[in-house]
Design a protein around this motif. Structure first.
Motif, short mmCIF file in Angstrom:
data_model
loop_
_atom_site.label_atom_id
_atom_site.label_comp_id
_atom_site.label_asym_id
_atom_site.label_seq_id
_atom_site.Cartn_x
_atom_site.Cartn_y
_atom_site.Cartn_z
N SER A 1 8.58 -51.60 69.71
CA SER A 1 7.16 -51.58 69.39
C SER A 1 6.81 -52.73 68.45
O SER A 1 7.62 -53.13 67.61
N GLU A 2 5.61 -53.24 68.61
CA GLU A 2 5.14 -54.33 67.76
C GLU A 2 4.87 -53.82 66.35
O GLU A 2 4.34 -52.73 66.16
N ASP A 3 5.26 -54.62 65.35
CA ASP A 3 5.02 -54.23 63.96
C ASP A 3 3.53 -54.12 63.67
O ASP A 3 2.74 -54.97 64.06
N GLY A 4 3.18 -53.02 63.02
CA GLY A 4 1.80 -52.84 62.63
C GLY A 4 0.92 -52.22 63.69
O GLY A 4 -0.26 -52.00 63.45
N ARG B 1 24.42 -50.46 74.44
CA ARG B 1 24.08 -51.88 74.57
C ARG B 1 23.30 -52.12 75.85
O ARG B 1 22.42 -52.98 75.90
N VAL B 2 23.64 -51.37 76.88
CA VAL B 2 22.91 -51.47 78.15
C VAL B 2 21.51 -50.91 78.00
O VAL B 2 20.52 -51.52 78.42
N PHE B 3 21.40 -49.74 77.38
CA PHE B 3 20.10 -49.09 77.22
C PHE B 3 19.12 -49.94 76.42
O PHE B 3 17.92 -49.94 76.70
N THR C 1 22.87 -36.03 70.75
CA THR C 1 23.28 -35.70 69.39
C THR C 1 24.36 -36.62 68.88
O THR C 1 24.35 -37.04 67.71
N VAL C 2 25.31 -36.96 69.74
CA VAL C 2 26.39 -37.86 69.34
C VAL C 2 25.83 -39.21 68.91
O VAL C 2 26.24 -39.77 67.88
N VAL C 3 24.87 -39.73 69.68
CA VAL C 3 24.32 -41.04 69.35
C VAL C 3 23.39 -40.98 68.14
O VAL C 3 23.50 -41.78 67.21
N ASP D 1 10.62 -44.18 64.11
CA ASP D 1 12.02 -44.42 63.73
C ASP D 1 12.81 -44.76 64.99
O ASP D 1 13.27 -43.90 65.69
N GLU D 2 12.91 -46.05 65.27
CA GLU D 2 13.58 -46.49 66.48
C GLU D 2 15.09 -46.58 66.25
O GLU D 2 15.70 -47.64 66.32
N TRP D 3 15.70 -45.43 66.00
CA TRP D 3 17.13 -45.37 65.73
C TRP D 3 17.97 -45.86 66.90
O TRP D 3 19.08 -46.37 66.74
N TYR D 4 17.45 -45.72 68.11
CA TYR D 4 18.18 -46.09 69.31
C TYR D 4 18.27 -47.61 69.50
O TYR D 4 18.96 -48.08 70.39
N LEU D 5 17.54 -48.37 68.67
CA LEU D 5 17.59 -49.83 68.76
C LEU D 5 18.50 -50.45 67.71
O LEU D 5 18.66 -51.66 67.67
N GLU D 6 19.08 -49.62 66.87
CA GLU D 6 19.93 -50.16 65.80
C GLU D 6 21.27 -50.62 66.35
O GLU D 6 21.77 -50.08 67.34
#
Length: 216
Positions: free
Chosen positions: A202-205, A193-195, A48-50, A211-216
Protein backbone atom coordinates in the motif's frame (compact mmCIF):
# COMPACT_ATOMS: atom_id res chain seq x y z
CA UNK A 1 23.11 -12.40 35.27
CA UNK A 2 19.79 -10.64 34.65
CA UNK A 3 20.32 -10.91 30.90
CA UNK A 4 20.78 -14.67 31.23
CA UNK A 5 17.19 -15.12 32.46
CA UNK A 6 15.69 -12.34 30.35
CA UNK A 7 12.84 -13.36 28.03
CA UNK A 8 14.70 -11.49 25.29
CA UNK A 9 17.58 -13.94 25.59
CA UNK A 10 18.10 -15.85 22.33
CA UNK A 11 17.89 -19.25 24.02
CA UNK A 12 14.61 -18.48 25.76
CA UNK A 13 13.20 -16.96 22.58
CA UNK A 14 14.10 -20.12 20.62
CA UNK A 15 12.63 -22.40 23.28
CA UNK A 16 9.49 -20.28 23.34
CA UNK A 17 9.06 -20.61 19.58
CA UNK A 18 9.64 -24.37 19.73
CA UNK A 19 6.98 -24.64 22.43
CA UNK A 20 4.55 -22.66 20.28
CA UNK A 21 5.28 -24.91 17.31
CA UNK A 22 4.66 -27.99 19.46
CA UNK A 23 1.33 -26.59 20.70
CA UNK A 24 -0.07 -25.65 17.29
CA UNK A 25 1.23 -28.89 15.74
CA UNK A 26 -0.77 -30.88 18.29
CA UNK A 27 -3.76 -28.59 17.75
CA UNK A 28 -3.46 -29.13 13.97
CA UNK A 29 -3.30 -32.89 14.46
CA UNK A 30 -6.42 -32.90 16.64
CA UNK A 31 -8.38 -30.74 14.20
CA UNK A 32 -7.36 -33.01 11.32
CA UNK A 33 -8.92 -36.08 12.95
CA UNK A 34 -12.35 -35.57 11.31
CA UNK A 35 -10.38 -35.83 8.01
CA UNK A 36 -12.61 -33.36 6.16
CA UNK A 37 -11.16 -30.54 8.30
CA UNK A 38 -7.58 -31.12 7.12
CA UNK A 39 -7.91 -28.17 4.73
CA UNK A 40 -8.91 -25.42 7.17
CA UNK A 41 -6.56 -26.85 9.84
CA UNK A 42 -3.58 -26.73 7.46
CA UNK A 43 -4.55 -23.24 6.31
CA UNK A 44 -4.67 -22.04 9.93
CA UNK A 45 -1.37 -23.75 10.74
CA UNK A 46 0.47 -22.05 7.88
CA UNK A 47 -1.06 -18.66 8.71
CA UNK A 48 -0.09 -18.94 12.38
CA UNK A 49 3.41 -20.22 11.71
CA UNK A 50 4.19 -17.29 9.44
CA UNK A 51 2.41 -14.52 11.36
CA UNK A 52 3.04 -15.53 14.97
CA UNK A 53 6.17 -17.70 14.89
CA UNK A 54 8.12 -15.94 12.14
CA UNK A 55 6.78 -12.38 12.26
CA UNK A 56 5.91 -12.30 15.98
CA UNK A 57 2.52 -10.69 15.40
CA UNK A 58 -0.63 -11.50 17.37
CA UNK A 59 -1.34 -14.38 19.71
CA UNK A 60 -0.99 -18.07 18.94
CA UNK A 61 -4.51 -19.39 19.60
CA UNK A 62 -6.30 -16.24 18.49
CA UNK A 63 -4.59 -16.17 15.10
CA UNK A 64 -4.96 -19.92 14.60
CA UNK A 65 -8.68 -20.00 15.28
CA UNK A 66 -9.24 -16.74 13.41
CA UNK A 67 -7.83 -18.31 10.25
CA UNK A 68 -9.51 -21.65 10.93
CA UNK A 69 -12.97 -20.08 11.21
CA UNK A 70 -12.51 -17.60 8.37
CA UNK A 71 -11.34 -20.26 5.91
CA UNK A 72 -13.33 -23.20 7.25
CA UNK A 73 -15.77 -23.68 4.38
CA UNK A 74 -13.34 -23.02 1.53
CA UNK A 75 -10.62 -25.05 3.21
CA UNK A 76 -12.94 -28.00 3.80
CA UNK A 77 -14.23 -27.98 0.22
CA UNK A 78 -10.73 -27.68 -1.24
CA UNK A 79 -9.52 -30.49 1.03
CA UNK A 80 -12.36 -32.76 -0.10
CA UNK A 81 -11.69 -31.95 -3.77
CA UNK A 82 -8.00 -32.78 -3.39
CA UNK A 83 -8.71 -36.01 -1.49
CA UNK A 84 -11.17 -37.07 -4.19
CA UNK A 85 -8.61 -36.36 -6.94
CA UNK A 86 -5.91 -38.29 -5.10
CA UNK A 87 -8.30 -41.21 -4.60
CA UNK A 88 -9.08 -41.26 -8.33
CA UNK A 89 -5.35 -41.24 -9.12
CA UNK A 90 -4.82 -44.06 -6.63
CA UNK A 91 -7.47 -46.16 -8.41
CA UNK A 92 -5.98 -45.30 -11.81
CA UNK A 93 -2.47 -46.30 -10.69
CA UNK A 94 -3.74 -49.63 -9.36
CA UNK A 95 -5.61 -50.16 -12.62
CA UNK A 96 -2.42 -49.48 -14.60
CA UNK A 97 -0.37 -51.84 -12.41
CA UNK A 98 -2.88 -54.64 -13.08
CA UNK A 99 -2.57 -54.40 -16.86
CA UNK A 100 -1.20 -57.54 -18.47
CA UNK A 101 0.32 -55.83 -21.48
CA UNK A 102 3.75 -54.59 -20.37
CA UNK A 103 3.90 -51.71 -22.85
CA UNK A 104 0.44 -50.41 -21.98
CA UNK A 105 1.20 -50.83 -18.27
CA UNK A 106 4.35 -48.73 -18.64
CA UNK A 107 2.55 -45.99 -20.62
CA UNK A 108 -0.39 -45.72 -18.24
CA UNK A 109 1.86 -45.83 -15.16
CA UNK A 110 3.97 -43.03 -16.63
CA UNK A 111 0.91 -40.92 -17.42
CA UNK A 112 -0.76 -41.39 -14.03
CA UNK A 113 2.54 -40.89 -12.21
CA UNK A 114 3.02 -37.60 -14.06
CA UNK A 115 -0.50 -36.50 -13.05
CA UNK A 116 0.28 -37.46 -9.44
CA UNK A 117 3.44 -35.35 -9.49
CA UNK A 118 1.52 -32.38 -10.92
CA UNK A 119 -1.09 -32.82 -8.20
CA UNK A 120 1.56 -32.83 -5.49
CA UNK A 121 3.18 -29.70 -6.92
CA UNK A 122 -0.09 -27.78 -6.84
CA UNK A 123 -1.18 -29.09 -3.46
CA UNK A 124 1.75 -27.57 -1.56
CA UNK A 125 0.51 -24.12 -2.64
CA UNK A 126 -3.24 -24.51 -2.11
CA UNK A 127 -3.67 -23.96 1.63
CA UNK A 128 -0.90 -21.34 2.03
CA UNK A 129 -2.62 -19.41 -0.79
CA UNK A 130 -5.96 -19.72 0.97
CA UNK A 131 -4.42 -18.37 4.18
CA UNK A 132 -3.15 -15.24 2.45
CA UNK A 133 -5.34 -14.34 -0.54
CA UNK A 134 -9.05 -13.81 -1.05
CA UNK A 135 -10.05 -15.91 -4.06
CA UNK A 136 -12.71 -18.38 -5.09
CA UNK A 137 -12.06 -22.09 -4.71
CA UNK A 138 -11.47 -22.73 -8.41
CA UNK A 139 -9.23 -19.67 -8.65
CA UNK A 140 -7.19 -20.96 -5.70
CA UNK A 141 -6.66 -24.29 -7.46
CA UNK A 142 -5.78 -22.63 -10.75
CA UNK A 143 -3.35 -20.21 -9.12
CA UNK A 144 -1.73 -22.99 -7.09
CA UNK A 145 -0.96 -25.08 -10.15
CA UNK A 146 0.25 -22.08 -12.17
CA UNK A 147 2.53 -20.97 -9.33
CA UNK A 148 3.91 -24.49 -8.95
CA UNK A 149 5.02 -24.44 -12.58
CA UNK A 150 6.23 -20.84 -12.67
CA UNK A 151 8.27 -21.26 -9.48
CA UNK A 152 9.38 -24.84 -10.05
CA UNK A 153 12.62 -24.68 -7.99
CA UNK A 154 10.62 -23.48 -4.97
CA UNK A 155 8.04 -26.20 -5.64
CA UNK A 156 10.69 -28.94 -5.77
CA UNK A 157 12.28 -27.65 -2.56
CA UNK A 158 8.95 -27.69 -0.73
CA UNK A 159 8.16 -31.18 -2.00
CA UNK A 160 11.52 -32.38 -0.68
CA UNK A 161 10.83 -30.78 2.71
CA UNK A 162 7.33 -32.28 2.94
CA UNK A 163 8.59 -35.65 1.68
CA UNK A 164 11.37 -35.80 4.28
CA UNK A 165 9.02 -34.95 7.13
CA UNK A 166 6.37 -37.39 5.88
CA UNK A 167 8.97 -40.18 5.72
CA UNK A 168 10.26 -39.45 9.22
CA UNK A 169 6.70 -39.31 10.58
CA UNK A 170 5.92 -42.63 8.87
CA UNK A 171 9.00 -44.21 10.45
CA UNK A 172 8.38 -42.59 13.85
CA UNK A 173 4.68 -41.63 14.29
CA UNK A 174 5.44 -39.75 17.51
CA UNK A 175 7.17 -37.21 15.28
CA UNK A 176 3.72 -36.13 14.05
CA UNK A 177 3.16 -34.26 17.30
CA UNK A 178 5.58 -31.50 16.33
CA UNK A 179 6.67 -32.14 12.74
CA UNK A 180 3.80 -30.35 10.97
CA UNK A 181 4.63 -26.92 12.40
CA UNK A 182 8.35 -27.25 11.66
CA UNK A 183 7.59 -28.56 8.16
CA UNK A 184 5.41 -25.57 7.26
CA UNK A 185 7.87 -23.19 8.91
CA UNK A 186 10.63 -24.47 6.60
CA UNK A 187 8.31 -24.40 3.58
CA UNK A 188 7.36 -20.81 4.36
CA UNK A 189 10.98 -19.64 3.95
CA UNK A 190 11.02 -20.00 0.14
CA UNK A 191 7.24 -19.70 -0.30
CA UNK A 192 6.93 -16.29 1.36
CA UNK A 193 9.48 -14.91 -1.10
CA UNK A 194 7.19 -16.07 -3.89
CA UNK A 195 4.07 -14.60 -2.27
CA UNK A 196 5.70 -11.18 -1.87
CA UNK A 197 5.87 -10.88 -5.65
CA UNK A 198 2.08 -11.01 -5.84
CA UNK A 199 1.21 -8.71 -2.92
CA UNK A 200 1.13 -4.98 -3.78
CA UNK A 201 2.41 -2.79 -0.98
CA UNK A 202 0.00 0.00 0.00
CA UNK A 203 1.10 3.55 -0.72
CA UNK A 204 2.28 5.54 2.31
CA UNK A 205 -0.30 7.95 3.57
CA UNK A 206 -3.16 6.48 1.61
CA UNK A 207 -5.98 4.77 3.50
CA UNK A 208 -5.86 3.32 7.01
CA UNK A 209 -2.54 2.15 8.39
CA UNK A 210 -2.12 -1.58 7.83
CA UNK A 211 0.36 -3.88 9.58
CA UNK A 212 1.81 -5.51 6.48
CA UNK A 213 3.65 -8.22 8.40
CA UNK A 214 3.56 -10.50 5.35
CA UNK A 215 5.88 -8.10 3.46
CA UNK A 216 8.67 -8.16 6.03
Amino acid sequence: MNNLFSMDNGVFSFLGKMWDILVISILWLLLCLPIITIGPATTALYYTVVKVIRRERGYLFREFFHSFKMNFLNGMVLGIILMALYYILYIDLNFAKAMEDANMRFIFLAVFSAFSFIMLCGTVYVFPLLSRFTMGKLQILKTAFLMSVKHLPTTILMLLIVGCFAFIAWMQPIFLFFSSGICLLLCSLPLERVFKKYIPKSEDGEGPKIDEWYLE
